[in-house]
Design an enzyme around this catalytic site. Structure first.
Site, PDB file in Angstrom:
ATOM      1  N   MET A  27       0.859  -1.182   0.000  1.00  0.00           N
ATOM      2  CA  MET A  27       0.000   0.000   0.000  1.00  0.00           C
ATOM      3  C   MET A  27       0.893   1.229   0.000  1.00  0.00           C
ATOM      4  O   MET A  27       1.762   1.369   0.875  1.00  0.00           O
ATOM      5  CB  MET A  27      -0.940  -0.008   1.213  1.00  0.00           C
ATOM      6  CG  MET A  27      -1.999  -1.088   1.154  1.00  0.00           C
ATOM      7  SD  MET A  27      -3.043  -1.172   2.643  1.00  0.00           S
ATOM      8  CE  MET A  27      -1.945  -2.070   3.755  1.00  0.00           C
ATOM      9  N   GLN A  80       7.121  -5.565  -4.739  1.00  0.00           N
ATOM     10  CA  GLN A  80       6.115  -5.556  -5.800  1.00  0.00           C
ATOM     11  C   GLN A  80       6.572  -4.598  -6.895  1.00  0.00           C
ATOM     12  O   GLN A  80       6.893  -3.438  -6.644  1.00  0.00           O
ATOM     13  CB  GLN A  80       4.737  -5.138  -5.295  1.00  0.00           C
ATOM     14  CG  GLN A  80       3.677  -5.330  -6.380  1.00  0.00           C
ATOM     15  CD  GLN A  80       2.271  -5.026  -5.908  1.00  0.00           C
ATOM     16  OE1 GLN A  80       1.899  -3.871  -5.807  1.00  0.00           O
ATOM     17  NE2 GLN A  80       1.485  -6.060  -5.631  1.00  0.00           N
ATOM     18  N   CYS A 111      -4.075  -2.160 -10.441  1.00  0.00           N
ATOM     19  CA  CYS A 111      -4.396  -0.765 -10.113  1.00  0.00           C
ATOM     20  C   CYS A 111      -5.561  -0.253 -10.960  1.00  0.00           C
ATOM     21  O   CYS A 111      -5.504  -0.295 -12.186  1.00  0.00           O
ATOM     22  CB  CYS A 111      -3.169   0.120 -10.330  1.00  0.00           C
ATOM     23  SG  CYS A 111      -3.462   1.851  -9.925  1.00  0.00           S
ATOM     24  N   HIS A 183      -7.626 -10.290  -6.601  1.00  0.00           N
ATOM     25  CA  HIS A 183      -8.547  -9.425  -5.872  1.00  0.00           C
ATOM     26  C   HIS A 183      -9.914  -9.620  -6.514  1.00  0.00           C
ATOM     27  O   HIS A 183     -10.076  -9.363  -7.712  1.00  0.00           O
ATOM     28  CB  HIS A 183      -8.088  -7.969  -5.987  1.00  0.00           C
ATOM     29  CG  HIS A 183      -8.938  -7.013  -5.197  1.00  0.00           C
ATOM     30  ND1 HIS A 183      -8.537  -5.738  -4.902  1.00  0.00           N
ATOM     31  CD2 HIS A 183     -10.171  -7.139  -4.628  1.00  0.00           C
ATOM     32  CE1 HIS A 183      -9.472  -5.118  -4.210  1.00  0.00           C
ATOM     33  NE2 HIS A 183     -10.474  -5.966  -4.037  1.00  0.00           N
ATOM     34  N   ASN A 214      -7.718 -12.276  -2.287  1.00  0.00           N
ATOM     35  CA  ASN A 214      -7.625 -10.920  -1.760  1.00  0.00           C
ATOM     36  C   ASN A 214      -9.000 -10.259  -1.848  1.00  0.00           C
ATOM     37  O   ASN A 214      -9.692 -10.402  -2.851  1.00  0.00           O
ATOM     38  CB  ASN A 214      -6.593 -10.134  -2.567  1.00  0.00           C
ATOM     39  CG  ASN A 214      -6.461  -8.676  -2.155  1.00  0.00           C
ATOM     40  OD1 ASN A 214      -6.379  -7.787  -2.979  1.00  0.00           O
ATOM     41  ND2 ASN A 214      -6.432  -8.414  -0.861  1.00  0.00           N
ATOM     42  N   GLY A 238      -4.778  -6.387   2.845  1.00  0.00           N
ATOM     43  CA  GLY A 238      -4.430  -4.993   2.623  1.00  0.00           C
ATOM     44  C   GLY A 238      -5.056  -4.082   3.667  1.00  0.00           C
ATOM     45  O   GLY A 238      -4.569  -3.957   4.790  1.00  0.00           O
TER      46      GLY A 238
END
Length: 380
Positions: A27, A80, A111, A183, A214, A238
């Site tokens: 993050m 990452q 993203c 995710h 995720n 996260g």
């Protein structure tokens, strides 16, 4: 309620074994060396550094290189990496392995930020299947001589009409990736609504490499439920750990079979706050470390009765002595606000149409992506 659960096996990423199958999601502005150490002190797992661009590494960008800071206790340096060009990706991976002793590289294609996707980057890139394969293949090829596993993280797709995760899983497997993290939201969802755990289960059935889930893991019980429902080999956490580093303590216990949870008092939370600020100060210097810590105050105190005056004072500290004095004035016996359990933390936003380059959806192939798509904005 039962207080035991099946003991879960370690997560294997190539030759790397992660005792507790839990990964800290990068993050931006949060998962620096100090925060990673704070979380790692609570329990085993894989703690990934903030996302860095391949161009930043290859071109020696000072800001990017400063992010490659690791605590002495980090036995596995995990980074990452984000990029849109296979050549840059390969060179960046080699630099990370050779010069920084990195032991795990994760590639981020999740993203949803408009300034990234409108150039074809981030969560938009997996739509271009051949390019995705070239990037992953080059990363794996570059990492192989060093025995470093490469994983990737992605979303379900651009939106519900343009899903990419199953293709991405197949491509990752064929490229030699050690795992894929999903995710369970589309780029169009950003962080809103509920994560689709069923998509994680579907991906698990479609590939032979490990799958990490995720999305919406706010408590250790959520992680156990996700693994049980999806068959995932581990979880990526996260926003759930913002202001709650002890979540990794609970996760380590839960995956070891102990589902009992003991919520901290405000005094115990104050102890973690002090430790966090101390680690930041050691890494950045006291003044800058205290300023960096300010952003975490609201997350740590979420739901507690600490008044506005106290919160404001904490959010303006410039020295550890100031922090100590203020923390001493908190009611250390105040119990944890159980109403906050299971609630989303951090950014959520709302669904929105994904910004894409003109004609992006007309084909799954692309010859070139605008270099401006390689923006350091982190997300997934």
């Amino acid at each position: 309620m039962p207080t035991t659960a099946p003991v879960r096996p370690p997560l294997r990423l190539g030759d790397l074994e992660v005792a507790t199958p839990v990964v800290l999601a990068p993050m931006a502005g949060v998962t620096n060396a100090a925060f990673r150490q704070l979380c790692a002190e609570q329990g085993a797992g894989l703690y990934v550094c903030e996302m860095i661009t391949s161009r930043g590494i290859v071109e020696g960008d000072p800001v990017s290189l400063r992010m490659l800071s690791f605590a002495e206790a980090e036995s596995v340096r995990s980074v990452q990496l984000y990029g849109i060009d296979p050549v840059y990706i390969g060179n960046a991976v080699r630099i990370l392995c050779e010069q920084y002793g990195v032991g795990h590289v994760d590639l981020n294609f999740g993203c949803p930020v408009p300034k990234v996707t409108r150039k074809g980057g981030g969560a938009a890139l997996p739509w271009k299947a051949t390019l995705l394969g070239e990037i992953l293949t080059e990363a794996v090829r570059a990492a192989r001589p060093y025995g470093v596993p490469v994983t990737m993280k992605t979303r379900k797709g651009i939106d519900d009409d343009h899903l990419t995760y199953l293709d991405a899983g197949r491509i990752a497997q064929e490229a030699g990736c050690a795992a894929i993290a999903l995710h369970g939201r589309t780029a169009a969802q950003h962080y809103s609504g509920r994560a689709d755990w069923e998509s994680i289960a579907t991906l698990k059935q479609a590939v032979d490499i490990p799958v990490l889930g995720n999305g919406d893991i706010w408590e250790a019980a959520d992680a156990l439920a996700m693994v049980e429902q999806t068959g995932a080999d581990g979880v990526v956490v996260g926003r759930g750990c913002l202001g709650r580093p002890w979540l990794f303590r609970d996760l380590a216990a839960a995956f070891a079979g102990d589902t009992r949870t003991v919520m901290p008092t405000l005094g115990e939370v104050a102890g973690w706050m002090r430790r966090h600020a101390e680690l930041l100060a050691a890494d950045m210097g006291e003044g800058r470390g205290c300023i960096e810590f300010r952003k975490h105050i609201a997350w740590y105190l979420k739901g507690f009765r600490a008044g506005g005056q106290m919160r404001h004072a904490l959010a303006t500290i410039s020295a550890l002595a100031d922090l100590d004095a203020l923390l001493a004035d908190l009611d250390h016996d105040e119990p944890y606000p159980e109403a906050e359990l299971g609630k989303p933390r951090g950014r959520q936003g709302s669904p929105k149409r994904v910004a894409l380059p003109d004609g992006w959806l007309a084909s799954r192939e692309v010859a070139r992506i605008d270099p401006a798509a390689e923006d350091a904005t982190s997300g997934g």
